[in-house]
Design a protein around this motif. Structure first.
Motif, PDB file in Angstrom:
ATOM      1  N   ILE A  90       9.387 -19.580  15.083  1.00  0.00           N
ATOM      2  CA  ILE A  90       9.948 -19.089  16.345  1.00  0.00           C
ATOM      3  C   ILE A  90      10.824 -20.172  16.962  1.00  0.00           C
TER       4      ILE A  90
ATOM      5  N   ALA B 247       9.283 -11.500  16.085  1.00  0.00           N
ATOM      6  CA  ALA B 247       8.335 -11.855  17.145  1.00  0.00           C
ATOM      7  C   ALA B 247       8.750 -11.138  18.421  1.00  0.00           C
TER       8      ALA B 247
ATOM      9  N   LEU C  70       8.447 -11.680  22.236  1.00  0.00           N
ATOM     10  CA  LEU C  70       8.130 -12.753  23.162  1.00  0.00           C
ATOM     11  C   LEU C  70       8.236 -12.278  24.610  1.00  0.00           C
TER      12      LEU C  70
ATOM     13  N   ALA D 231       6.845 -19.152  23.688  1.00  0.00           N
ATOM     14  CA  ALA D 231       7.792 -19.970  22.926  1.00  0.00           C
ATOM     15  C   ALA D 231       7.621 -21.440  23.250  1.00  0.00           C
TER      16      ALA D 231
END
Length: 141
Positions: A5, A79, A81, A140
């Motif tokens: 990420i 992902a 987020l 993150a």
């Protein structure tokens, strides 16, 4: 934060268009329903931003109304987020970020494959949304 990420978020001026392409899911300002669209993100001085060439954008109205949204990475790593979008109004910061974005998009070798030259800084300053993205819940890092 997952290393993949971090790497996906660490775009540079050399990044290709697919590296910059994400989806965001916002809450509709009028409907209250989820709205997922494809956009590009930018990184300036280590901070992630959303913007577009000068125009009114529905996603921006949605973030103004409901700042929480989902930032979906989809190229290389997948992902979802959780994020908060904060509109950038400070003229000096807007000028700095837009100058970096325009320089990035106007590179002679044009890794993103966009039409050049992009609109001048003055048009971005008056007609483009600019949103700082902050990831929440440790999404993150």
């Amino acid at each position: 934060m997952d290393a993949e990420i971090r790497k996906a978020l660490a775009i540079t001026p050399a990044s290709r268009s697919r590296d910059r392409t994400i989806d965001i899911t916002t809450t509709g300002a009028r409907t209250g329903r989820p709205r997922r669209i494809e956009v590009w993100f930018y990184r300036v001085d280590g901070q992630v931003y959303l913007s577009t060439s000068p125009a009114k954008r529905g996603w921006y109205a949605n973030i103004l109304r409901t700042p929480r949204f989902t930032f979906h990475l989809k190229n290389g790593v997948r992902a979802d987020l959780p994020a908060i979008g904060t509109p950038v109004h400070d003229p000096r910061l807007r000028e700095h970020v837009f100058s970096a974005i325009i320089s990035d998009l106007n590179q002679p070798w044009n890794p993103a494959g966009i039409r050049q030259p992009v609109e001048p800084l003055e048009q971005w300053m008056t007609g483009s949304p600019l949103v700082r993205v902050d990831f929440v819940d440790g999404a993150a890092g």
